[in-house]
Design an enzyme around this catalytic site. Structure first.
Site, PDB file in Angstrom:
ATOM      1  N   HIS A  37      -7.027  -8.055  12.048  1.00  0.00           N
ATOM      2  CA  HIS A  37      -5.669  -7.242  12.354  1.00  0.00           C
ATOM      3  C   HIS A  37      -5.285  -7.068  13.559  1.00  0.00           C
ATOM      4  CE1 HIS A  37      -2.440  -5.268  10.427  1.00  0.00           C
ATOM      5  NE2 HIS A  37      -2.734  -4.067  10.876  1.00  0.00           N
TER       6      HIS A  37
ATOM      7  N   CYS B 297      14.463  24.938   4.667  1.00  0.00           N
ATOM      8  CA  CYS B 297      13.531  25.515   3.984  1.00  0.00           C
ATOM      9  C   CYS B 297      12.740  24.376   3.127  1.00  0.00           C
ATOM     10  CB  CYS B 297      14.069  26.169   2.593  1.00  0.00           C
ATOM     11  SG  CYS B 297      15.476  27.247   3.388  1.00  0.00           S
ATOM     12  N   MET B 298      11.735  24.706   2.167  1.00  0.00           N
ATOM     13  CA  MET B 298      10.746  23.798   1.600  1.00  0.00           C
ATOM     14  C   MET B 298      11.630  22.797   0.603  1.00  0.00           C
ATOM     15  SD  MET B 298       7.702  24.524  -0.925  1.00  0.00           S
ATOM     16  CE  MET B 298       6.738  25.228   0.132  1.00  0.00           C
ATOM     17  N   ASP B 299      12.686  23.240  -0.099  1.00  0.00           N
ATOM     18  CA  ASP B 299      13.455  22.753  -1.151  1.00  0.00           C
ATOM     19  C   ASP B 299      14.835  22.652  -0.602  1.00  0.00           C
ATOM     20  OD1 ASP B 299      11.004  22.734  -2.924  1.00  0.00           O
ATOM     21  OD2 ASP B 299      11.559  24.802  -2.682  1.00  0.00           O
TER      22      ASP B 299
ATOM     23  N   ARG C 130       0.676 -11.585   6.320  1.00  0.00           N
ATOM     24  CA  ARG C 130       0.809 -10.310   5.414  1.00  0.00           C
ATOM     25  C   ARG C 130       2.081  -9.736   5.849  1.00  0.00           C
ATOM     26  NH1 ARG C 130      -4.459  -9.934   7.773  1.00  0.00           N
ATOM     27  NH2 ARG C 130      -3.732  -8.428   9.418  1.00  0.00           N
TER      28      ARG C 130
ATOM     29  N   TYR D  16      15.996  31.805   6.810  1.00  0.00           N
ATOM     30  CA  TYR D  16      15.195  32.406   6.978  1.00  0.00           C
ATOM     31  C   TYR D  16      15.124  32.851   8.482  1.00  0.00           C
ATOM     32  CZ  TYR D  16      12.601  31.035   2.545  1.00  0.00           C
ATOM     33  OH  TYR D  16      12.432  31.106   1.427  1.00  0.00           O
TER      34      TYR D  16
ATOM     35  N   LYS E 102       0.895  -1.189  -0.118  1.00  0.00           N
ATOM     36  CA  LYS E 102      -0.167  -0.090   0.110  1.00  0.00           C
ATOM     37  C   LYS E 102       1.098   1.471  -0.002  1.00  0.00           C
ATOM     38  CE  LYS E 102      -0.122  -0.577   4.903  1.00  0.00           C
ATOM     39  NZ  LYS E 102      -0.915  -1.135   6.315  1.00  0.00           N
TER      40      LYS E 102
ATOM     41  N   ARG F 255     -11.200  -1.094  14.163  1.00  0.00           N
ATOM     42  CA  ARG F 255     -11.040  -0.316  13.064  1.00  0.00           C
ATOM     43  C   ARG F 255     -12.167  -0.943  11.809  1.00  0.00           C
ATOM     44  NH1 ARG F 255      -5.240   0.405  10.262  1.00  0.00           N
ATOM     45  NH2 ARG F 255      -5.838  -1.726   9.329  1.00  0.00           N
TER      46      ARG F 255
HETATM   47  C1  PLP Z   1      -0.335  -2.225   6.662  1.00  0.00           C
HETATM   48  C2  PLP Z   1      -0.864  -3.400   7.003  1.00  0.00           C
HETATM   49  C3  PLP Z   1      -0.282  -4.736   7.039  1.00  0.00           C
HETATM   50  C4  PLP Z   1       1.363  -4.781   6.889  1.00  0.00           C
HETATM   51  O1  PLP Z   1       1.917  -4.329   8.215  1.00  0.00           O
HETATM   52  P1  PLP Z   1       3.320  -4.371   8.378  1.00  0.00           P
HETATM   53  O2  PLP Z   1       3.442  -4.058   9.814  1.00  0.00           O
HETATM   54  O3  PLP Z   1       3.825  -3.362   7.690  1.00  0.00           O
HETATM   55  O4  PLP Z   1       3.743  -5.742   8.007  1.00  0.00           O
HETATM   56  C5  PLP Z   1      -0.887  -5.929   7.196  1.00  0.00           C
HETATM   57  N1  PLP Z   1      -2.291  -5.777   7.335  1.00  0.00           N
HETATM   58  C6  PLP Z   1      -2.933  -4.835   7.091  1.00  0.00           C
HETATM   59  C7  PLP Z   1      -4.554  -4.885   7.443  1.00  0.00           C
HETATM   60  C8  PLP Z   1      -2.278  -3.567   6.968  1.00  0.00           C
HETATM   61  O5  PLP Z   1      -3.136  -2.394   6.706  1.00  0.00           O
END
Ligand code: PLP
Length: 369
Positions: free
Chosen positions: A164, A309-311, A220, A264, A37, A135
């Site tokens: 999760h 600064c920004m850049d 995951r 600045y 993601k 969540r």
């Molecule tokens: C981001 C996310 C993960 C991955 O988590 P990591 O700690 O980067 O491995 C797994 N499951 C869900 C639902 C997530 O949002």
């Protein structure tokens, strides 16, 4: 690799991602869903996604439908799960592109059911259970009725079920076991009612590494594969390699007389005749405007001075260096290293916050050992 034309750039070592993926699969002995993601936490989702699949991941996951579509457009055919909200307008495209969506409420299930009926094609979903994160997801006692609702109302194929963990990134807490038991019970109850999703998953990186009972039949992982510490409270496991370096070319370097303001607000004033360099990185690149910043030039750490600064950012140097001299913001040069952990500690945020906030205007360059 030719980085000579960039003011600042990221180097992403694909060999290190491969090594981390192999280590993770070896450790967990469980099929792997690579989580990419947010443009693979800033590392580049297409390149990282392809690397993870080649290294043995079976699934990819993203947060939003558009991220999944980007992967399909790049020719990735592996199964992809979207964790978050897919808008009703996007569901038909998800079906056409064979993207698996999360079914986390009756409202969203109703939309999925309507779309599958309207276009006469099935949608694959993973049912999301809230076992304690608070969540997305339905509570355990609603899972069976949500599954039945989806199966009756539309052409929905429940290909997976997942939840999760809330506390495993922080350390070993009893909540992890509570969530694991609750999740097991839900899966069991569904099975007793004849609903047996193929993929059952609970763990992210830290669960998979630190709490083996959370692995089920799919794990995951995002950060561990990208060389980012999975736990906020522990250093990165020594078997995982760092993947990312951040570098820049010196823009200018000059002697500034004693008592002169730099930048600045004249937030820094030279206390001697000083050599001040200017780097083409600023807070809009994701380099935070906080005290204590350093970079490496000529194998030595040097302080950032004045108000960033920004850049651009100014550094105090021990001698004059030519324009184009390489500076390291994250990584090693000579004997000096600024680790991702050093930046996270300096800015009092997580390692994943540091990398995922590096601006897209900083080019990503892919390297191998
Ligand atoms: C981001 C996310 C993960 C991955 O988590 P990591 O700690 O980067 O491995 C797994 N499951 C869900 C639902 C997530 O949002």
């Amino acid at each position: 690799m030719n980085t000579s034309s960039y003011p600042t750039w990221l180097e992403i070592n694909l060999s290190a991602i491969e090594a981390n993926t192999h280590y993770f699969i070896e450790l967990t002995r469980t099929p792997l869903m690579g989580v990419i993601k947010a443009n693979a936490y800033g590392f580049g989702s297409v390149e990282v996604g392809k690397t993870l699949l080649q290294a043995g991941a079976e699934w990819l996951a993203v947060a939003r439908y558009a991220e999944a579509q980007t992967l399909r457009e790049a020719g990735i055919t592996a199964p992809i799960l979207v964790f978050g909200l897919t808008m009703p307008e996007e569901v038909d495209a998800a079906i056409a592109n064979d993207i698996t969506l999360s079914m986390y409420s009756f409202e969203i299930a109703n939309i999925y059911a309507q779309r599958t009926k309207a276009i006469g094609k099935p949608l694959k979903v993973h049912l999301k259970v809230d076992t304690g994160l608070g969540r997305l997801g339905v509570y355990a006692d609603e899972v069976l009725s949500l599954a039945r609702f989806a199966l009756e109302k539309g052409k929905i194929e429940i290909d997976g079920i997942y939840s999760h963990l809330a506390m495993v990134d922080e350390g070993d807490f009893p909540e992890t076991e509570h969530q694991t038991v609750l999740f097991s019970n839900v899966v069991q109850a569904l099975s007793e009612n004849g609903i047996r999703p193929r993929w059952i998953h609970l763990a992210g990186s830290s669960g998979a590494i630190y709490a083996p009972a959370t692995r089920f039949n799919l794990v995951r992982s995002g950060c561990a594969l990208l060389g980012i510490a999975p736990r906020n409270t522990a250093p990165i496991p020594k078997e995982l390699r760092r993947v990312l370096s951040w570098k820049a070319h010196l823009a200018s370097c000059k002697m500034i007389p004693m008592g002169c303001g730099v930048g600045y607000g004249h937030a820094y004033v030279t206390s001697n005749e000083e050599i001040i360099g200017v780097l083409p990185i600023g807070y809009s690149d994701g380099f935070r405007r906080l005290p204590g910043n350093e970079v490496i030039i000529d194998g030595k750490k040097v302080p950032v001075v004045g108000k960033m600064c920004m850049d651009m950012a100014m550094v105090r140097l021990p001698k004059i260096y030519p324009m184009g001299t390489e500076a390291v913001i994250i990584g090693s040069q000579g004997k000096a290293t600024i680790d991702l952990e050093d930046l996270a500690n300096r800015w009092k945020i997580g390692e994943v916050d540091v990398v995922s906030n590096i601006s897209l205007r900083v080019p990503r360059v892919y390297t191998r050992d």
